[in-house]
Design an enzyme around this catalytic site. Structure first.
Site, short mmCIF file in Angstrom:
data_model
loop_
_atom_site.label_atom_id
_atom_site.label_comp_id
_atom_site.label_asym_id
_atom_site.label_seq_id
_atom_site.Cartn_x
_atom_site.Cartn_y
_atom_site.Cartn_z
N LYS A 22 6.56 -20.85 18.21
CA LYS A 22 7.17 -20.30 19.45
C LYS A 22 8.52 -19.83 18.91
O LYS A 22 9.17 -18.73 19.33
CB LYS A 22 7.47 -21.78 20.11
CG LYS A 22 8.61 -21.52 21.22
CD LYS A 22 8.88 -22.65 22.09
CE LYS A 22 9.69 -23.64 21.75
NZ LYS A 22 11.09 -23.35 21.90
N ASN A 23 9.13 -20.75 17.91
CA ASN A 23 10.87 -20.16 17.72
C ASN A 23 10.58 -19.07 16.80
O ASN A 23 12.04 -18.34 16.69
CB ASN A 23 11.38 -21.32 17.13
CG ASN A 23 11.53 -22.40 18.23
OD1 ASN A 23 11.42 -22.15 19.29
ND2 ASN A 23 11.64 -23.74 18.01
N ARG A 94 15.95 -20.45 25.84
CA ARG A 94 17.08 -20.28 24.82
C ARG A 94 16.84 -18.71 24.08
O ARG A 94 17.73 -18.39 23.98
CB ARG A 94 17.05 -21.47 23.96
CG ARG A 94 17.26 -22.43 24.25
CD ARG A 94 18.62 -22.80 24.76
NE ARG A 94 19.54 -22.75 23.62
CZ ARG A 94 20.77 -22.53 24.03
NH1 ARG A 94 21.38 -22.46 24.82
NH2 ARG A 94 21.80 -22.53 22.95
N CYS A 118 20.76 -27.32 28.24
CA CYS A 118 19.37 -27.88 28.03
C CYS A 118 19.67 -29.38 28.10
O CYS A 118 20.65 -29.89 27.86
CB CYS A 118 18.86 -27.68 26.63
SG CYS A 118 17.00 -27.97 26.71
N ARG A 123 24.62 -26.83 23.87
CA ARG A 123 24.11 -25.76 23.41
C ARG A 123 24.89 -24.38 23.43
O ARG A 123 24.54 -23.37 24.10
CB ARG A 123 22.61 -25.14 24.15
CG ARG A 123 21.68 -26.38 24.33
CD ARG A 123 21.14 -27.01 23.10
NE ARG A 123 20.17 -26.12 22.33
CZ ARG A 123 18.92 -25.90 22.53
NH1 ARG A 123 18.32 -26.42 23.65
NH2 ARG A 123 18.26 -25.16 21.91
N PRO A 124 26.08 -24.62 22.95
CA PRO A 124 26.90 -23.51 22.89
C PRO A 124 26.64 -22.25 22.00
O PRO A 124 25.56 -22.30 21.28
CB PRO A 124 28.35 -24.00 22.31
CG PRO A 124 27.79 -25.18 21.52
CD PRO A 124 26.67 -25.75 22.30
N ILE A 125 26.97 -21.17 22.37
CA ILE A 125 26.74 -20.03 21.39
C ILE A 125 28.11 -19.26 20.63
O ILE A 125 28.05 -18.10 20.34
CB ILE A 125 25.92 -19.06 22.08
CG1 ILE A 125 26.59 -18.19 23.26
CG2 ILE A 125 24.58 -19.37 22.70
CD1 ILE A 125 26.22 -17.11 23.62
N ASP A 126 28.92 -20.37 20.65
CA ASP A 126 30.37 -19.92 19.68
C ASP A 126 30.08 -19.30 18.56
O ASP A 126 30.76 -17.99 18.20
CB ASP A 126 31.42 -20.88 19.77
CG ASP A 126 30.78 -22.07 19.17
OD1 ASP A 126 29.75 -22.75 19.37
OD2 ASP A 126 31.13 -22.33 17.87
N GLN A 127 29.11 -19.58 17.62
CA GLN A 127 28.87 -19.05 16.29
C GLN A 127 28.19 -17.62 16.60
O GLN A 127 28.41 -16.75 15.65
CB GLN A 127 27.96 -20.20 15.65
CG GLN A 127 28.53 -21.40 15.55
CD GLN A 127 29.78 -21.43 14.72
OE1 GLN A 127 29.74 -21.06 13.51
NE2 GLN A 127 30.92 -21.84 14.99
N ASP A 306 13.28 -31.33 16.13
CA ASP A 306 12.23 -31.23 17.21
C ASP A 306 10.90 -32.11 16.90
O ASP A 306 10.14 -31.98 17.94
CB ASP A 306 11.61 -29.52 16.96
CG ASP A 306 12.81 -28.64 17.57
OD1 ASP A 306 12.65 -27.49 17.24
OD2 ASP A 306 13.87 -29.16 18.29
N ILE A 328 21.45 -33.42 14.85
CA ILE A 328 21.56 -32.29 15.30
C ILE A 328 22.07 -32.19 16.75
O ILE A 328 23.20 -31.41 17.27
CB ILE A 328 20.32 -31.14 15.31
CG1 ILE A 328 19.44 -31.29 13.73
CG2 ILE A 328 20.66 -29.91 15.60
CD1 ILE A 328 20.33 -30.44 12.80
N ARG A 398 6.11 -24.95 28.08
CA ARG A 398 6.89 -23.79 27.43
C ARG A 398 6.79 -23.60 26.14
O ARG A 398 6.90 -22.53 25.58
CB ARG A 398 8.27 -24.27 27.61
CG ARG A 398 8.91 -24.12 29.22
CD ARG A 398 10.36 -24.44 29.14
NE ARG A 398 11.12 -23.86 28.30
CZ ARG A 398 12.52 -23.94 28.23
NH1 ARG A 398 12.99 -24.87 28.92
NH2 ARG A 398 13.04 -23.01 27.39
#
Ligand code: EPZ
Length: 433
Positions: A22-23, A94, A118, A123-127, A306, A328, A398
């Site tokens: 999936k990922n 995501r 989630c 779940r930030p996306i600053d990077q 996971d 994590i 999902r």
């Protein structure tokens, strides 16, 4: 709402085949938007998150054709335009943020709705944004959208504050067509990061070093069409390995890359579970008795986050006390309360779960809070005495293709029923006694 009804106590036996990762698929399918020519992607898992991403790509102009079994997808992104990607479904997955990197990389402009948080953390996306800005983009977040735009994208030396899978992939996507060389330090090394880079290179990109501590991307003018097959899903494989161990079964898991499973295999062997490896399969067998262990989830090649919920479900029946630390995500033990309702003895202190093994679990009605938590509740139900019900199975679907059918193929007594269908539920209970 659909739910799984499970009658526990049946050791899983037989063979199961793992679907595409999936990922990987989410990154690879979004990466197709970087290319004006058609690409063909094989071994695509038939799961809801992929369906949602493909629908969003069609909304911005991609032509998407799926084979009858859904496992081969042909994408022609020649007519894609960086329209705002925003629909109710895309907010839920995501992987949607990979469209920012792909559209920014190709059109120097992207507008994509921010994916929701989630249940496992903010779940930030600053990077991701830091990487885009270091390549020369102006990035704004407003009205729930991420808007990125650049006169041109120029390679840079980017150091990630943490080994983020999403940021590593997204920066690779944005840098593929940039001028000059981009270096990513402290990147994620997960197999799916390597898979996305291999796909990009199959289209003519120049990316070296994925899976190591430094990734080097030399920008190219444009990409060409390609046919590519996605790697097997190591988390789906790990989930079936743990389910086989938890039920005291004997299962051959086919279409795997054993190297990707090393951390999971090592832990199972450490607690007394049998694991045999072949080229593209693993056999997992257990007599039901298991020892305890300590582990902390870490970026690859460490023990994968996971697989944390599934491992906790397995250790509820181990002898002695086990300790699992989530390294994590901030909030990935929500499902523990559900296991305690089945008779598990688990104390969560901050980011650590202390599990005292018990003799057995009893069936209960539980609610999945996220994808992997849902899989863990199913595993617990498979070991429990009596009937369990797992609600909110849409989370599980999902990321797992035909989950209950694959389990039933191994002898599990499990059925997906509509929670409104009293007759079906009654019929299952009568049959299950
Ligand atoms: C990917 O999420 C996976 N999702 C997750 O799988 C997986 O758990 C995670 O990687 C870790 O392996 C997809 O690939 C679609 P991260 P991602 O960026 O990319 C923090 C599943 O069950 N962080 O590696 O979102 C973040 O909060 C799902 O299949 C920042 O602070 O994970 C987390 O604590 C669940 N800022 C840590 O880093 C950022 O900009 C790792 O996150 C990015 C991340």
């Amino acid at each position: 709402m659909d739910q799984y009804m499970i009658k526990g106590g049946v050791p899983l036996r037989g063979e199961v085949t793992i679907s595409g990762a999936k990922n990987s698929a989410l990154g690879i399918l979004a990466a197709a938007a970087l290319c004006e020519e058609p690409v063909t992607i094989k071994n695509v898992p038939e799961i809801k998150d992929i369906e949602v991403l493909l629908r969003a790509m069609e909304e911005i102009g991609a032509r998407v054709d799926r084979s009858s079994d859904g496992h081969t997808v042909k994408i022609n992104a020649g007519r894609v335009s960086p329209l705002a990607v925003d629909n109710e479904y895309i907010r839920k997955i995501r992987g949607s943020y990979y469209l920012i990197g792909a559209l920014l990389g190709r059109f120097k402009k992207a507008q994509v709705v921010l994916p929701g948080g989630c249940d496992i953390g903010p779940r930030p996306i600053d990077q991701h944004i830091k990487g885009f800005m270091q390549l020369g983009a102006v990035v704004e977040t407003k009205h729930g959208m991420v808007m990125a735009e650049a006169e041109k994208l120029v390679g840079n030396h980017i150091y990630l504050d943490m080994a983020s899978v999403g940021a590593t992939i997204n920066i690779m996507l944005a840098a593929t067509l940039a001028e000059g060389q981009t270096i990513i330090e402290n990147p994620a090394k997960e197999p799916h990061v390597v898979d996305v880079a291999n796909f990009l290179n199959s289209m003519g990109a120049n990316i070296k070093g994925t899976g190591t501590d430094v990734i080097r991307i030399t920008g190219v003018e444009k990409l060409h069409g390609s046919t590519y097959s996605i790697i097997p899903d190591q988390i789906e494989a790990g989930t079936f390995m743990v389910a086989a161990a938890a039920t005291g079964g004997d299962v051959v898991i086919r279409n795997v890359i054993p190297k990707h499973l090393e951390a999971i295999t090592a832990k199972l062997i450490e607690i007394g579970v049998g694991v045999e490896e072949a080229d593209d399969a693993v056999r997992v067998f257990s007599n039901g008795r298991r020892g305890n262990t300590r582990l902390k989830t870490l970026p690859y090649p460490g023990f994968p986050t996971d697989m944390q919920p599934q491992m906790v479900a397995l250790l509820t029946l181990s002898e002695g006390t086990s300790v699992i630390t989530e390294g994590i995500f901030e909030n990935r033990f929500k499902y523990v309360d559900e296991l305690v309702r089945m008779g598990a003895s688990i104390r969560v202190e901050g980011n650590t779960a202390v599990i005292d093994g018990v003799q057995g679990l009893t069936g209960a009605t539980m609610s999945a809070s996220d994808l992997r938590a849902g899989a863990a509740l199913v595993i617990a139900g498979l070991t429990a005495e009596g009937v369990s019900i797992v609600e909110n199975v849409s989370y599980i679907e999902r990321g797992y293709e035909n989950f209950e059918k694959k389990l039933a193929g191994l002898g599990a007594v499990v059925k997906k029923v509509d929670s409104e269908d009293e007759r079906a539920m009654r019929k299952f209970r009568l049959k299950a006694v």
